[in-house]
Design a protein around this motif. Sequence first.
Motif, short mmCIF file in Angstrom:
data_model
loop_
_atom_site.label_atom_id
_atom_site.label_comp_id
_atom_site.label_asym_id
_atom_site.label_seq_id
_atom_site.Cartn_x
_atom_site.Cartn_y
_atom_site.Cartn_z
N ARG A 159 0.85 -1.19 0.00
CA ARG A 159 0.00 0.00 0.00
C ARG A 159 0.88 1.24 0.00
NH1 ARG A 159 -3.76 2.33 4.89
NH2 ARG A 159 -4.79 3.98 3.71
N HIS A 160 0.49 2.24 -0.75
CA HIS A 160 1.24 3.49 -0.75
C HIS A 160 0.28 4.67 -0.71
CE1 HIS A 160 0.66 4.90 -5.03
NE2 HIS A 160 0.26 3.65 -5.12
N ILE A 161 0.61 5.65 0.11
CA ILE A 161 -0.08 6.94 0.11
C ILE A 161 0.92 7.95 -0.43
CG2 ILE A 161 -1.19 8.69 1.52
CD1 ILE A 161 -1.94 6.51 3.51
N THR A 162 0.64 8.46 -1.62
CA THR A 162 1.62 9.27 -2.35
C THR A 162 1.05 10.63 -2.69
OG1 THR A 162 2.66 7.31 -3.31
CG2 THR A 162 3.03 9.40 -4.44
N LYS A 163 1.82 11.65 -2.39
CA LYS A 163 1.53 13.03 -2.82
C LYS A 163 2.60 13.43 -3.81
CE LYS A 163 1.67 13.66 1.46
NZ LYS A 163 1.27 13.11 2.71
N SER A 164 2.19 13.88 -5.01
CA SER A 164 3.18 14.14 -6.05
C SER A 164 2.84 15.39 -6.85
CB SER A 164 3.27 12.94 -7.00
OG SER A 164 2.06 12.79 -7.75
N VAL A 165 3.89 15.97 -7.43
CA VAL A 165 3.76 17.04 -8.40
C VAL A 165 4.61 16.63 -9.60
CG1 VAL A 165 5.63 18.34 -7.29
CG2 VAL A 165 4.08 19.50 -8.87
N ALA A 166 4.08 16.80 -10.81
CA ALA A 166 4.77 16.31 -12.00
C ALA A 166 4.70 17.35 -13.12
CB ALA A 166 4.15 14.99 -12.48
N LEU A 167 5.70 17.30 -13.98
CA LEU A 167 5.78 18.18 -15.14
C LEU A 167 5.84 17.33 -16.39
CD1 LEU A 167 6.20 21.11 -16.32
CD2 LEU A 167 8.66 20.61 -16.21
N GLU A 168 4.79 17.40 -17.23
CA GLU A 168 4.78 16.75 -18.54
C GLU A 168 5.26 17.76 -19.59
OE1 GLU A 168 1.06 15.13 -19.75
OE2 GLU A 168 0.57 14.35 -17.76
N HIS A 169 6.13 17.28 -20.49
CA HIS A 169 6.63 18.18 -21.53
C HIS A 169 6.93 17.38 -22.79
CE1 HIS A 169 8.54 21.75 -23.21
NE2 HIS A 169 9.57 21.00 -23.58
N ARG A 170 6.48 17.88 -23.93
CA ARG A 170 6.74 17.25 -25.21
C ARG A 170 7.78 18.10 -25.95
NH1 ARG A 170 1.86 16.75 -29.37
NH2 ARG A 170 2.22 19.00 -29.41
N PHE A 171 9.02 17.59 -26.00
CA PHE A 171 10.06 18.31 -26.71
C PHE A 171 9.77 18.38 -28.21
CE2 PHE A 171 12.24 16.96 -22.85
CZ PHE A 171 12.88 18.13 -22.47
N SER A 172 9.21 17.28 -28.75
CA SER A 172 8.81 17.21 -30.15
C SER A 172 7.77 16.12 -30.26
CB SER A 172 10.02 16.91 -31.05
OG SER A 172 10.47 15.59 -30.84
N ASP A 173 7.25 15.91 -31.48
CA ASP A 173 6.27 14.85 -31.68
C ASP A 173 6.84 13.47 -31.37
OD1 ASP A 173 4.32 16.63 -32.49
OD2 ASP A 173 4.88 16.50 -34.61
N ASN A 174 8.16 13.34 -31.37
CA ASN A 174 8.81 12.05 -31.18
C ASN A 174 9.52 11.91 -29.83
OD1 ASN A 174 9.22 13.02 -34.25
ND2 ASN A 174 8.78 10.84 -34.22
N PHE A 175 9.46 12.96 -29.02
CA PHE A 175 10.24 12.96 -27.77
C PHE A 175 9.37 13.49 -26.63
CE2 PHE A 175 14.53 14.44 -25.78
CZ PHE A 175 14.49 13.34 -24.93
N LEU A 176 8.96 12.57 -25.71
CA LEU A 176 8.12 12.92 -24.57
C LEU A 176 8.92 12.83 -23.28
CD1 LEU A 176 4.96 10.76 -25.42
CD2 LEU A 176 5.37 13.15 -26.02
N SER A 177 8.51 13.62 -22.31
CA SER A 177 9.19 13.56 -21.01
C SER A 177 8.19 13.79 -19.88
CB SER A 177 10.30 14.61 -20.93
OG SER A 177 9.75 15.90 -20.78
N GLU A 178 8.54 13.28 -18.71
CA GLU A 178 7.78 13.59 -17.50
C GLU A 178 8.73 13.53 -16.31
OE1 GLU A 178 3.71 12.45 -15.05
OE2 GLU A 178 3.97 11.85 -17.14
N THR A 179 8.64 14.54 -15.46
CA THR A 179 9.45 14.62 -14.24
C THR A 179 8.50 14.69 -13.05
OG1 THR A 179 11.20 15.80 -15.43
CG2 THR A 179 11.20 15.93 -13.02
#
Length: 425
Positions: A159-179
């Motif tokens: 079991r996990h109780i998780t609080k998170s903040v994330a940044l989605e970013h698409r550098f290009s149509d072929n390159f995705l990222s998430e931090t």
Amino acid sequence: MLKHLLVVLLFCFATNSFAQKPILKEKDSTERAQDSIKKIKYLKQLGNGFLPFNYFDADMRYLIKFNQYEGIRTGLGGVTNKRFSERFRLNGYIVYGFTDKRLKFSGGGGFRINETHNTWVNFTYTDDLMETGSSTFLTDKRFFTFFEPRLLNIDLFHRHITKSVALEHRFSDNFLSETQLAVSDINPTYFYNFLINDKSYSNYDLSTLRISLQWSPFNEVSTIDGKEKVKEGYPKFTAQFTQSFKSIFGSDFNFSKLDFRTIQQFNHQNNSKTNITLVAGIASGEAPLTHLYHAYPNNINKETILQRFSVAGLNSFETMYFNEFFSDKFSTLQLKHFFRPFNISERFKPQLVLISRYAIGNMNSINRHQGIGFETLEKLYSESGFEINKLFFGFGLSFAYRYGSYHLPEFGDNIAFKFTFNISL
């Protein structure tokens, strides 16, 4: 004069009548085209795992599932759509397990800070279960699998109780990222103690940073009528780095992980194809069992072949028993060759697939993990088999045999016979 007037009137009437026909036809054709576009969009939404409503898209992943710990797991979830807002979104789910008799839920939202690169900042609070030893990529959540058969057999959860903040970013149509930055309270549902510096932990807190990248350099992205259409290209690459920071927000351990996956596919002229998937991971530092690797097992711990009859996974080891192996460094290689479908009839086109899978791994400081027994993968694990898919309403059959260094003494224990399920919208 009257005669000429009648002729003119008749001519105008006829001309007008004939002129209206193509307009009506054109209108009907336009309406049919619009209806067709709506149906295609609707099916695409279903294929992506969502049932669209006015301001809200229901997420079908939460409707009903089954695993060995929760039993039947059912609930509701979804996310607001562009009709609600193109700059803000809300998402969440609530589910109930009928065997463990517990509610699980998640809620959050996000806002877009850059339209060109589809950059979003997301906040999430989650109280749920996670499979021990699983290692998922953040960018994978954007790609929906209609049916995940391996989930049926999983029994080892924390079991996990998780609080998170994330940044989605698409550098290009072929390159995705998430931090993602996350703070988690981890509590295994099974007996387990993690020994570090003469101190035993049965539950613990973690503060982690994850950076996930997905690069598909050969994907071809085109825009038709304002809608993106993607033609898949290979190879594809996914990498993820995880760092846990001790003493930050009460975190108990300091460790790092690096995960990698590449998928290559060769499409042959006779409508057959060969798929190669390589996955690797390494963890160093004070990493508990919950955050190590299990190499994707999918065999239930029961005595006979028929008792173990279940659903074959998409990328799992069918003869490897659940909780049999754990590693802090591992690598798997999967080879699949899809033969051209047998054209028996218009509706009946079964397909033969040959499969070989290999895994190798190791673990340092195995004595840290108390309360649960397992082996490691210093020697090469091997299994091979075949599938005959789409025999009946998407169902098929799977056979796999375990051989090599981890061949078991009892012949029947090395065999996995299951059914498959393949469906696409």
